[in-house]
Scaffold this active site. Structure first.
Site, PDB file in Angstrom:
ATOM      1  N   HIS A   1       0.824  -1.214   0.000  1.00 14.75           N
ATOM      2  CA  HIS A   1       0.000   0.000   0.000  1.00 14.75           C
ATOM      3  C   HIS A   1       0.852   1.255   0.000  1.00 14.75           C
ATOM      4  O   HIS A   1       0.358   2.346   0.265  1.00 14.75           O
ATOM      5  CB  HIS A   1      -0.949   0.013   1.205  1.00 14.75           C
TER       6      HIS A   1
HETATM    7  S1  FES Z   1       1.725  -0.600   3.341  1.00 17.34           S
HETATM    8 FE1  FES Z   1       0.087  -1.913   3.699  1.00 17.34          FE
HETATM    9  S2  FES Z   1       1.042  -3.703   4.342  1.00 17.34           S
HETATM   10 FE2  FES Z   1       2.675  -2.360   4.014  1.00 17.34          FE
END
Ligand code: FES
Length: 228
Positions: A193
Site C-alpha cells: 500500500h
Molecule cells: S503498506 Fe500496507 S502492508 Fe505495508
C-alpha cells in the site's frame, strides 16, 4: 410322575408335615436355642478398657522421644525429596524443548555482512532485516527532527550499535514484507500500500502507523549477533 393321590397321602403323614413346617417357618430362632455366648457375660460395663501396662516401654521417655523425632524427621525429609522431584519433573515437562529453544534464538556472523548491505534472516517464522549501515547512513538517520515523525523515535533508541540496524521485516500496516534499499527515504518500501521507511526503519510516508519493530537481540561478541 407320581399320581396325585399318592402325593396327597404322603403329605397327610404327621412326620412329613413337621419337616415341611420347619422348612417354611420364618419365625426367629428362640434365644435359648443359640450356641453364641458373649465374652462379656456377667460384666455390667461392656466398655471396660483392657490393661496394656505390660506393653509399656521400660526405657526413659526421652529415648522414646528421640526415636519419634528421628522417624518424623526422616519421613519429612523423604516427603520433601519426593515433592521436590515431582515439582522438578513438572517444570521440566512444561518448559520449552531443545528444538523450540533453538528456534527461539538465531545467531548471525556479522563478518559475512559487508558495510552498506542488507541481510534477511528468519526468526520465529518472521523475516528480520539486518543492515550494516555506513557512516553517511548513520548521520542521515540522526539528522532529523524526531518530533516531526509519525512515530517519534530517535535513531539512538532503535540501535545498540549505530552501524548495525536490526528490525523485524514486517510492515506495521498490514504485515507485508517491505523491500530494502527502496522508497523515497533510502530505507525500505512496502509495495502493498506504499509505505516508506527511512534508513532507521521509521515510517515516513504511507498508511503504516508505526516504525518497523525492533526485536530483542544482543552482541555476545563483537562479530556475533544473537536475535531472540
Ligand atoms: S503498506 Fe500496507 S502492508 Fe505495508
Amino acid at each position: 410322575m407320581a399320581p396325585l393321590s399318592t402325593v396327597t397321602r404322603a403329605l397327610a403323614r404327621p412326620s412329613v408335615l413337621r419337616v415341611a413346617a420347619r422348612t417354611i417357618s420364618t419365625t426367629p430362632a428362640v434365644r435359648g436355642d443359640s450356641s453364641y455366648s458373649s465374652p462379656f457375660k456377667g460384666e455390667s460395663n461392656s466398655t471396660k478398657v483392657p490393661d496394656f501396662s505390660k506393653y509399656l516401654s521400660d526405657k526413659k521417655p526421652s529415648s522414646n522421644a528421640l526415636i519419634s523425632y528421628f522417624m518424623v524427621g526422616t519421613l519429612g525429609a523423604i516427603t520433601a525429596g519426593g515433592a521436590k522431584s515431582t515439582i522438578q519433573e513438572f517444570l521440566v515437562n512444561m518448559s520449552a524443548s531443545a528444538d523450540v529453544l533453538a528456534l527461539a534464538k538465531v545467531e548471525v556472523d556479522l563478518n559475512a555482512i559487508p558495510e552498506g548491505k542488507n541481510v534477511i534472516v528468519k526468526w520465529r517464522g518472521k523475516p528480520v532485516f539486518i543492515r550494516h549501515r555506513t557512516a553517511a547512513e548513520i548521520e542521515e538517520a540522526n539528522n532529523i527532527n524526531v518530533a516531526s515523525l509519525r512515530d517519534p523515535e530517535a535513531d539512538s533508541d532503535r540501535v545498540q550499535k549505530p552501524e548495525w540496524l536490526v528490525m523485524l521485516g514486517v510492515c506495521t500496516h498490514l504485515g507485508c514484507v517491505p523491500i530494502g534499499e527502496a522508497g523515497e527515504y533510502g530505507g525500505w518500501f512496502c509495495p502493498c500500500h506504499g509505505s516508506h521507511y527511512d534508513i532507521s526503519g521509521r515510517i515516513r510516508k504511507g498508511p503504516a502507523p508505526l516504525n518497523l519493530e525492533i526485536p530483542a537481540y544482543e552482541f555476545p561478541e563483537d562479530d556475533k549477533l544473537v536475535i531472540g
